[in-house]
Design an enzyme around this catalytic site. Structure first.
Site, PDB file in Angstrom:
ATOM      1  N   GLY A 109       6.992   5.412  -2.618  1.00  0.00           N
ATOM      2  CA  GLY A 109       6.168   4.530  -1.804  1.00  0.00           C
ATOM      3  C   GLY A 109       4.697   4.828  -1.997  1.00  0.00           C
TER       4      GLY A 109
ATOM      5  N   GLN B 113      -4.165   4.999  -0.102  1.00  0.00           N
ATOM      6  CA  GLN B 113      -3.983   6.029  -1.136  1.00  0.00           C
ATOM      7  C   GLN B 113      -4.648   5.646  -2.452  1.00  0.00           C
ATOM      8  OE1 GLN B 113       0.490   6.322  -0.380  1.00  0.00           O
ATOM      9  NE2 GLN B 113      -0.041   8.428  -0.882  1.00  0.00           N
TER      10      GLN B 113
ATOM     11  N   CYS C  16       4.566  13.483  -0.324  1.00  0.00           N
ATOM     12  CA  CYS C  16       3.612  12.375  -0.375  1.00  0.00           C
ATOM     13  C   CYS C  16       2.817  12.482  -1.664  1.00  0.00           C
ATOM     14  CB  CYS C  16       2.679  12.462   0.830  1.00  0.00           C
ATOM     15  SG  CYS C  16       1.410  11.190   0.852  1.00  0.00           S
ATOM     16  N   LEU C  17       2.581  11.354  -2.313  1.00  0.00           N
ATOM     17  CA  LEU C  17       1.824  11.359  -3.568  1.00  0.00           C
ATOM     18  C   LEU C  17       0.405  11.900  -3.362  1.00  0.00           C
ATOM     19  CD1 LEU C  17       2.937   7.933  -5.069  1.00  0.00           C
ATOM     20  CD2 LEU C  17       3.583  10.219  -5.872  1.00  0.00           C
TER      21      LEU C  17
ATOM     22  N   HIS D  24       7.029   6.466   6.817  1.00  0.00           N
ATOM     23  CA  HIS D  24       5.985   7.256   6.140  1.00  0.00           C
ATOM     24  C   HIS D  24       4.828   6.364   5.668  1.00  0.00           C
ATOM     25  CE1 HIS D  24       4.706  10.524   3.169  1.00  0.00           C
ATOM     26  NE2 HIS D  24       4.053   9.460   2.729  1.00  0.00           N
ATOM     27  N   GLU D  25       5.171   5.259   4.988  1.00  0.00           N
ATOM     28  CA  GLU D  25       4.112   4.395   4.432  1.00  0.00           C
ATOM     29  C   GLU D  25       3.333   3.692   5.540  1.00  0.00           C
ATOM     30  OE1 GLU D  25       3.260   4.883   1.461  1.00  0.00           O
ATOM     31  OE2 GLU D  25       5.083   5.983   0.980  1.00  0.00           O
TER      32      GLU D  25
ATOM     33  N   HIS E  82       0.634   5.767   6.949  1.00  0.00           N
ATOM     34  CA  HIS E  82      -0.591   5.803   6.132  1.00  0.00           C
ATOM     35  C   HIS E  82      -1.584   4.726   6.589  1.00  0.00           C
ATOM     36  CE1 HIS E  82      -0.162   8.741   2.933  1.00  0.00           C
ATOM     37  NE2 HIS E  82       1.051   8.329   2.633  1.00  0.00           N
TER      38      HIS E  82
HETATM   39 NI    NI Z   1       2.466   9.291   1.469  1.00  0.00          NI
END
Ligand code: NI
Length: 160
Positions: free
Chosen positions: A46, A51, A88-89, A130-131, A134
């Site tokens: 995701g 991000q 998380c990226l 999670h997304e 953000h």
């Molecule tokens: Ni993330």
């Protein structure tokens, strides 16, 4: 399509609240296409617009069942709990256990501005939770129950 740069933890943009999308135009479509390409290139499941430095309520998710694009998502039902490993990226090489809803029903807009409703459970519900966090400037590390140690991470890698 183009790859976008993923910002990492420490960048203040990750803690800001995103504004809703108002125009479903080619600029939005380019953002969505770029985010999908960036997601697949990264190997994550995701990616949210902040991000890649864009403070709009947009995210993309693919947990293995194809790509889902969420614009202005809103949780309308939430049930149960699950505790799972999460990363998380924007926080490379860091993983922790989070508690997320087991089931979510979500209202959102697609890229053409059509309202859609989707239900998801287990990993998909975890990814949506999670997304969507953000989009409100919340990183998983602020709600993690426990971060995994280096030893636990190594074990996880050996298993996968
Ligand atoms: Ni993330």
């Amino acid at each position: 399509m183009a790859l976008r740069n993923i910002v990492t933890e420490g960048d203040p943009i990750l803690q800001k609240k995103c504004r809703p999308v108002e125009k479903f135009d080619t600029k939005l479509h380019t953002l969505l296409d770029d985010m999908a390409e960036t997601l697949y290139d990264s190997g994550g499941v995701g990616l949210a617009a902040p991000q890649v430095g864009i403070l709009r309520r947009v995210c993309v998710i693919d947990v293995g069942d194809g790509l889902f694009e969420f614009i202005n998502p809103e949780i309308i039902e939430s049930e149960g709990e699950q505790e799972n490993v999460e990363g998380c990226l924007s926080c490379p090489e860091q993983f922790g256990i989070t508690r997320r809803p087991k089931y979510l029903k979500v209202k959102f807009f697609d890229r053409n501005g059509e309202e859609q409703i989707i239900e998801g459970e287990d990993f998909f519900a975890q990814a949506m939770s999670h997304e969507f966090d953000h989009l409100d400037g919340i990183l998983f590390k602020t709600k993690v129950l426990r971060m995994l140690s280096k030893e636990e991470l190594n074990e996880m890698r050996e298993e996968s």
